[in-house]
Design a protein around this motif. Structure first.
Motif, PDB file in Angstrom:
ATOM      1  N   TRP A  28       5.406   6.164  -8.113  1.00 44.85           N
ATOM      2  CA  TRP A  28       5.132   7.061  -7.115  1.00 44.85           C
ATOM      3  C   TRP A  28       6.284   8.059  -7.122  1.00 44.85           C
ATOM      4  O   TRP A  28       7.492   7.899  -6.874  1.00 44.85           O
ATOM      5  N   GLY A  59       0.331   8.650   7.937  1.00 38.26           N
ATOM      6  CA  GLY A  59       0.897   8.787   6.733  1.00 38.26           C
ATOM      7  C   GLY A  59       2.360   8.801   7.076  1.00 38.26           C
ATOM      8  O   GLY A  59       2.876   8.476   7.668  1.00 38.26           O
ATOM      9  N   VAL A  95      -1.975   8.385   4.305  1.00 40.14           N
ATOM     10  CA  VAL A  95      -2.174   7.227   3.659  1.00 40.14           C
ATOM     11  C   VAL A  95      -3.654   7.452   2.960  1.00 40.14           C
ATOM     12  O   VAL A  95      -4.070   6.523   2.040  1.00 40.14           O
ATOM     13  N   THR A 133       0.777  -1.292   0.088  1.00 41.52           N
ATOM     14  CA  THR A 133       0.038  -0.055   0.053  1.00 41.52           C
ATOM     15  C   THR A 133       0.905   1.289   0.100  1.00 41.52           C
ATOM     16  O   THR A 133       1.726   1.333   0.703  1.00 41.52           O
ATOM     17  N   LEU A 134       0.642   2.268  -0.808  1.00 43.87           N
ATOM     18  CA  LEU A 134       1.517   3.362  -1.069  1.00 43.87           C
ATOM     19  C   LEU A 134       0.654   4.451  -0.497  1.00 43.87           C
ATOM     20  O   LEU A 134      -0.869   4.343  -0.690  1.00 43.87           O
ATOM     21  N   VAL A 135       1.368   5.404   0.168  1.00 43.94           N
ATOM     22  CA  VAL A 135       0.601   6.667   0.656  1.00 43.94           C
ATOM     23  C   VAL A 135       0.190   7.370  -0.575  1.00 43.94           C
ATOM     24  O   VAL A 135       0.801   7.087  -1.789  1.00 43.94           O
ATOM     25  N   THR A 136      -0.469   8.360  -0.581  1.00 45.32           N
ATOM     26  CA  THR A 136      -0.562   9.441  -1.552  1.00 45.32           C
ATOM     27  C   THR A 136       0.681  10.153  -1.895  1.00 45.32           C
ATOM     28  O   THR A 136       1.386  10.446  -0.881  1.00 45.32           O
ATOM     29  N   GLY A 170      -4.024   7.079  -1.100  1.00 44.75           N
ATOM     30  CA  GLY A 170      -2.928   6.152  -1.377  1.00 44.75           C
ATOM     31  C   GLY A 170      -3.638   5.137  -2.397  1.00 44.75           C
ATOM     32  O   GLY A 170      -4.826   5.144  -2.563  1.00 44.75           O
ATOM     33  N   ARG A 171      -3.008   4.168  -2.501  1.00 46.72           N
ATOM     34  CA  ARG A 171      -3.395   3.037  -3.345  1.00 46.72           C
ATOM     35  C   ARG A 171      -2.840   1.926  -3.241  1.00 46.72           C
ATOM     36  O   ARG A 171      -1.693   1.861  -2.344  1.00 46.72           O
TER      37      ARG A 171
END
Length: 660
Positions: free
Chosen positions: A392, A422, A445, A44-47, A448-449
């Motif tokens: 990202w 985050g 967070v 999971t990536l943060v924005t 994100g995606r």
């Protein structure tokens, strides 16, 4: 580094990376295959869009974060803060707090320190533990280490931890143990050389922890710069300016066993022994360390400049925690090509890194983008399995949003820290994500995606597809051991096709495209079993690579395996599906008994390589990449599936497998 709700310092320096000459394939330096083959995991990536509500600081840099309740605490070497871009600056040296949700500055938390804060930890019982380079706190002597009331900033008088013998660089908390690292010789009046362990509740020294670093590099004083504790609390990783730990040779990096009485583990690497460029400036080049994968591995970010391949200079590297013995090598290395990495953080199966780098995946050039370089200005994210960048790219830049007097670029991102909401960043400039973020900010967070690993089909039967010339594609049922009746259909989108590999719902393929830098490129087409969709370029970052030389290819677990014309070997490069970035380094795999120069077309089918040849015959052979350094393929185990016919000859590189 940081464990639980604590933070770290990494004060950086800058410079370069060198590489060996490219191979005959003009594709980058040859690499030694990794003995460990990590499998990509969901992440999971943060924005990439920083939150707008965080306050700003100026002068110096932000080096540390911690959270206690709904407050965020910020430490560093700054001297002024303000709520918003239009608010007046307020004098506030080295430490302040703000509301995590609103960004409002905490007006009752007003500690007075006379030196920089390097590390913060949210301690037991609602305390804030502060480490740094100060002598007095609130007018009382508290050298380099103190516990504060997070509501008022008052000293917790019952907490007895002290670092009278020198600066504290880093703190790490696990359970009720507080690990302290720095340039000290004494903790709580007890001799400790760069490392110590305290009772986090009381600050009392732990007399059983007797791990000492000695002998600084290049005639300088030794110190510990960065530490981290594995999530299970059993291992401590230590980085800094030292050559020995408890009398054992450990150049800049060591592992400590924390199970029972602490002891130095039988783990060492020589990759931090040689100097990088200008050792008088880059005395040590291990800048930050962080455990990931539930403690199974850890990453190291470095500076140092020139020195590769003898040393891991200006690079991000992964090591395996359970490995033992001398001469440890990294599982993978990501070189920046001339620039420093000053901080790393691991969260949700993503490795984040910050510094003053401009590119990642860049071992082929110095101070400019070489073949494979992916643009990442000062901040990036990579996958733990291969170290390749993911898609990202917020960029450490303020663009046109910077106010008058702001600093557009600086040498360091001393801290990246995953808080509850985050990824927090502290740096010595004022731009991030093309917005103004004076010295600090957070990537939430929220917004994100997820990243879901992609692979070829796992089924053992389905269909083999083979380019039949022109825009024709043959579909041949395949049981895993035998072929069915072929059917050829027109695929007008599949022209100029070479090596092809299936991943998830699409095919990647070498496509002849006049006017491109190499005359061919890696394209993508959606494919559901009937129609090959219109192709598009996988990534412009791959335009240096000539896929037309591939005589067969397949993808598996973050690696593109292939054969190529003019060579007799099985090779791989890392290939990151999230962004479609091709690795800059080619690795040759150990095999026996198979003439790879005759291979034409390959596919991975349930643990076997199914491949064609110049003789038109289709064969398969077991494939186990985890066998390296032993042979991953033994040609004596190959079996014939079918011989070629005038109507269907398995002698083209454009072959792939699909269940559709």
């Amino acid at each position: 580094m940081r464990v639980g709700v604590g933070a770290v310092v990494s004060v950086a320096a800058l410079l370069a990376v060198s590489v060996p000459a490219p191979t005959a394939a003009s594709a980058g330096p040859a690499g030694v295959p990794a003995a460990v083959v990590p499998v990509p995991e969901p992440a999971t990536l943060v924005t990439a869009n920083p939150a707008d509500h965080t306050p700003h600081a100026r002068d110096g840099e932000v080096r540390a974060f911690a959270q206690v309740g709904g407050r965020v605490f910020v430490g560093g070497s700054f001297t002024q803060i303000r709520q918003t871009v239009s608010a007046p600056w307020v004098s506030r040296h080295y430490l302040f707090a703000y509301d995590r949700s609103t960004g409002a500055l905490a007006t009752a938390f007003l500690p007075v320190l006379d030196g920089a804060v390097n590390s913060l930890v949210a301690g037991p019982g609602g305390t804030l533990i502060v480490g740094g380079a100060f002598k007095n706190v609130n007018g009382v002597q508290r050298r380099n280490l103190v516990a504060l009331d997070p509501s008022t900033g008052m000293i917790m008088g019952s907490w007895v931890g002290r670092s009278d013998g020198g600066t504290v660089r880093d703190l790490a908390l696990h359970g009720n143990w507080l690990y302290v690292a720095g340039a000290f010789n004494w903790l709580n009046g007890t001799a400790h050389s760069g490392l110590g362990r305290l009772n986090a509740t009381t600050g009392a020294i732990d007399p059983t922890f007797t791990i000492d670093t000695t002998v600084g590099r290049h005639g300088t004083s030794r110190y510990v710069w960065t530490i981290d504790v594995s999530p299970d609390g059993r291992t401590l990783v230590v980085g800094g300016n030292f050559r020995f730990v408890n009398g054992l040779p450990r150049e800049q990096l060591a592992l400590v066993n924390l199970a029972g009485t602490p002891s130095v583990l039988d783990w060492s690497t020589e990759k931090f022994a040689p100097p990088c460029v200008a050792p008088e400036s880059f005395v040590h080049y291990v800048q930050d360390v962080r455990f990931g994968g539930d403690g199974r591995w850890f990453v190291v970010g470095t500076n140092g400049g020139l020195g590769w391949p003898a040393a891991y200079c200006d690079a991000l590297v992964r090591f395996e925690t359970a490995s033992r013995g001398a001469g440890q090598l990294a599982t993978w290395v990501n070189f920046t090509g001339n620039d420093t990495i000053t901080s790393v953080e691991v969260a949700d199966n993503v490795i984040y890194l910050g510094g003053h780098f401009r590119w990642l995946n860049n071992p082929n050039a110095t101070d400019k983008p070489g073949n494979g370089a992916v643009d990442r200005l000062g901040i990036g994210a990579v996958t733990p399995a291969t170290g390749m960048p993911v898609n990202w790219n917020p960029r450490r830049s303020g663009g046109s949003a910077l106010p008058t007097g702001a600093t557009s670029w600086g040498s360091s991102v001393p801290v990246l820290w995953r808080g509850s909401d985050g990824l927090y960043f502290g740096h010595n400039s004022d731009g991030m994500g093309n917005e103004y973020h004076g010295r600090l900010g957070v990537f939430p967070v929220s917004g994100g995606r997820d990243i879901t690993p992609k692979n070829p089909p796992t089924a053992g039967s389905g269909n083999l597809y083979l380019g039949a010339g022109g825009a024709q594609l043959a579909k041949v049922p395949f049981s895993g051991t035998a072929l069915g009746v072929a059917r050829t259909v027109s695929q007008p989108n599949y022209t100029g096709a070479g090596a092809t590999w299936r991943v998830d719902d699409r095919i990647y393929w070498s496509r002849l495209v006049p006017g491109t830098p190499t005359g061919s490129r890696i394209d993508i087409s959606l494919f559901g079993g009937s129609t090959v969709g219109a192709p598009w370029e996988a990534s412009g970052y791959n335009d240096w690579f000539k896929p037309a030389v591939l005589t067969g290819a397949f993808f598996l677990n973050g690696r593109l395996y292939y054969t190529r014309s003019g060579a007799n070997g099985l090779y791989y490069r890392y290939f990151e599906i999230d962004g479609n970035y091709l690795g800059a380094t080619e690795f040759a795999l150990p095999t026996t008994g198979l003439s790879w120069s005759t291979v034409r077309g390959m596919a991975w089918v349930k643990g076997r390589i199914v491949y064609g040849g110049t003789d038109g015959t289709l064969r398969s052979v077991p494939f186990d990449p985890t066998s390296a350094p032993a042979a991953v393929v033994r040609g004596g185990e190959a079996v014939v599936i079918a011989t070629g016919t005038p109507a269907l000859t398995w002698s083209r590189p454009s072959m792939f497998f699909s269940v559709h």
